[in-house]
Design an enzyme around this catalytic site. Structure first.
Site, PDB file in Angstrom:
ATOM      1  N   ASP A   1      12.066  -3.485   4.724  1.00 53.97           N
ATOM      2  CA  ASP A   1      11.240  -2.345   5.122  1.00 53.97           C
ATOM      3  C   ASP A   1      12.062  -1.401   6.000  1.00 53.97           C
ATOM      4  OD1 ASP A   1       9.306  -0.585   6.042  1.00 53.97           O
ATOM      5  OD2 ASP A   1       7.822  -2.142   6.450  1.00 53.97           O
TER       6      ASP A   1
ATOM      7  N   ARG B   1       5.027  13.905  -0.547  1.00 51.87           N
ATOM      8  CA  ARG B   1       4.874  12.554  -1.096  1.00 51.87           C
ATOM      9  C   ARG B   1       6.197  12.029  -1.647  1.00 51.87           C
ATOM     10  NH1 ARG B   1       1.597   8.338  -0.102  1.00 51.87           N
ATOM     11  NH2 ARG B   1       1.483   6.945  -1.893  1.00 51.87           N
TER      12      ARG B   1
ATOM     13  N   SER C   1       0.435  -1.650   7.573  1.00 55.09           N
ATOM     14  CA  SER C   1       0.912  -0.308   7.877  1.00 55.09           C
ATOM     15  C   SER C   1       0.012   0.295   8.954  1.00 55.09           C
ATOM     16  CB  SER C   1       0.935   0.541   6.595  1.00 55.09           C
ATOM     17  OG  SER C   1       1.641   1.743   6.814  1.00 55.09           O
TER      18      SER C   1
ATOM     19  N   HIS D   1       8.520  -1.358   2.362  1.00 55.32           N
ATOM     20  CA  HIS D   1       7.248  -1.267   3.085  1.00 55.32           C
ATOM     21  C   HIS D   1       6.066  -1.620   2.189  1.00 55.32           C
ATOM     22  CE1 HIS D   1       4.612  -0.033   6.291  1.00 55.32           C
ATOM     23  NE2 HIS D   1       4.005   0.846   5.517  1.00 55.32           N
ATOM     24  N   ASP D   2       6.188  -1.358   0.891  1.00 54.55           N
ATOM     25  CA  ASP D   2       5.085  -1.620  -0.036  1.00 54.55           C
ATOM     26  C   ASP D   2       4.945  -3.084  -0.420  1.00 54.55           C
ATOM     27  OD1 ASP D   2       4.062   0.899  -0.142  1.00 54.55           O
ATOM     28  OD2 ASP D   2       4.831   1.402  -2.129  1.00 54.55           O
TER      29      ASP D   2
END
Length: 287
Positions: A232, A93, A24, A266-267
């Protein structure tokens, strides 16, 4: 940030890194480190990153910052002696959490299950996926500073490894050093009437952008591993392919590109440690 890291290495007496590895924003920094300090970085690993932040991710981070700064407790960043902007942080968040994972994963993990299916629908967390986002967002608020989030987020927006950008930043640093003035912090959003006059950046052609990126990584000739994840949505795989391609076009013959089909979005680099770890291990051990 990368320049600060190398100043730390200088202070620690570390002349050369075996590898610069990051995911990232860390993947942006690993690419930048290889380009800025080619003789001090032996290898580079960039995971789920980009050579320049793209409009979609910039827009998502903008929405997060706006949600945070709309909290009255944010107080233009002066909240340390008062109540922190908890609600704004949680909303920011929540937006981010949605971008870090993928629809297929949440379909498998949560489906349309509700927390209390026999109860009438509620506007508070009701579906299991909502309870997950709510819990993840609440936990983050207790672990991170709001101003830090704003500055790190904006730093990601501004990232661009292009040669013209590096040259412009260098000129700015030299001008600041010559005048003795410190760099100005990022401004909090101003009313339209307060904003300085000026013109928007000139639109560049795809060919101009590509040539500028290639020039920016010309010094990065180290063995490089670039990893992307098909699910992603925050940093789509096209952006990792772009990193691999510009490195090759810049003359680097040691570029390896892998594309993972994991469903974690993405994680993935935090979750699929077997596949991600194996790729990194192989790259670092390949002499």
């Amino acid at each position: 940030m990368v320049r600060a890291q190398f100043r730390l290495l200088d202070a620690l007496g570390i002349e050369r890194l075996h590898a610069s590895v990051g995911a990232s924003m860390g993947g942006m920094q690993s690419l930048c480190a290889a380009a800025l300090h080619p003789t001090r970085v032996g290898r580079v690993v960039s995971i789920s990153a980009c050579a320049r932040s793209h409009p979609y991710s910039i827009a998502l981070r903008f929405a997060q910052r706006q949600a945070l700064m709309a909290d009255p407790n944010f107080n233009r960043g002066f909240y340390y002696e008062h109540t922190p902007p908890h609600v704004g942080m949680k909303l920011a968040r929540a937006v981010a959490t949605v971008t870090y994972r993928s629809g297929p994963e949440w379909e498998q993990r949560f489906g349309r299950r509700r927390r209390l299916p026999e109860q009438p629908p509620a506007l508070c967390p009701d579906f299991l996926v909502e309870t997950y986002v709510d819990h993840a967002s609440e936990r983050f608020c207790l672990q991170y500073d709001a101003n830090s989030l704003l500055y790190v987020s904006k730093a990601m927006d501004m990232f661009d490894v292009s040669r013209s950008v590096s040259d412009r930043l260098q000129r700015s640093r030299e001008a600041s050093a010559g005048s003795g003035a410190a760099s100005a912090p990022a401004a909090v959003c101003m009313h339209e009437s307060e904003q300085p006059a000026g013109e928007a950046s000139r639109a560049e052609s795809a060919a101009e952008i590509r040539a500028d990126l290639v020039a920016g990584v010309r010094g990065a000739q180290q063995p490089a591993l670039v990893l992307g994840v098909q699910s992603d949505i925050l940093f789509p795989v096209a952006q990792q392919r772009e990193i691999a391609e510009i490195l090759r076009e810049a003359g680097n013959p040691h570029v390896t590109y892998y594309e993972l089909d994991a469903m974690y979005g993405h994680d993935t680099f935090l979750i699929d440690v077997v596949n991600v770890g194996a790729a990194i291990k192989g790259h670092l051990e390949n002499v």
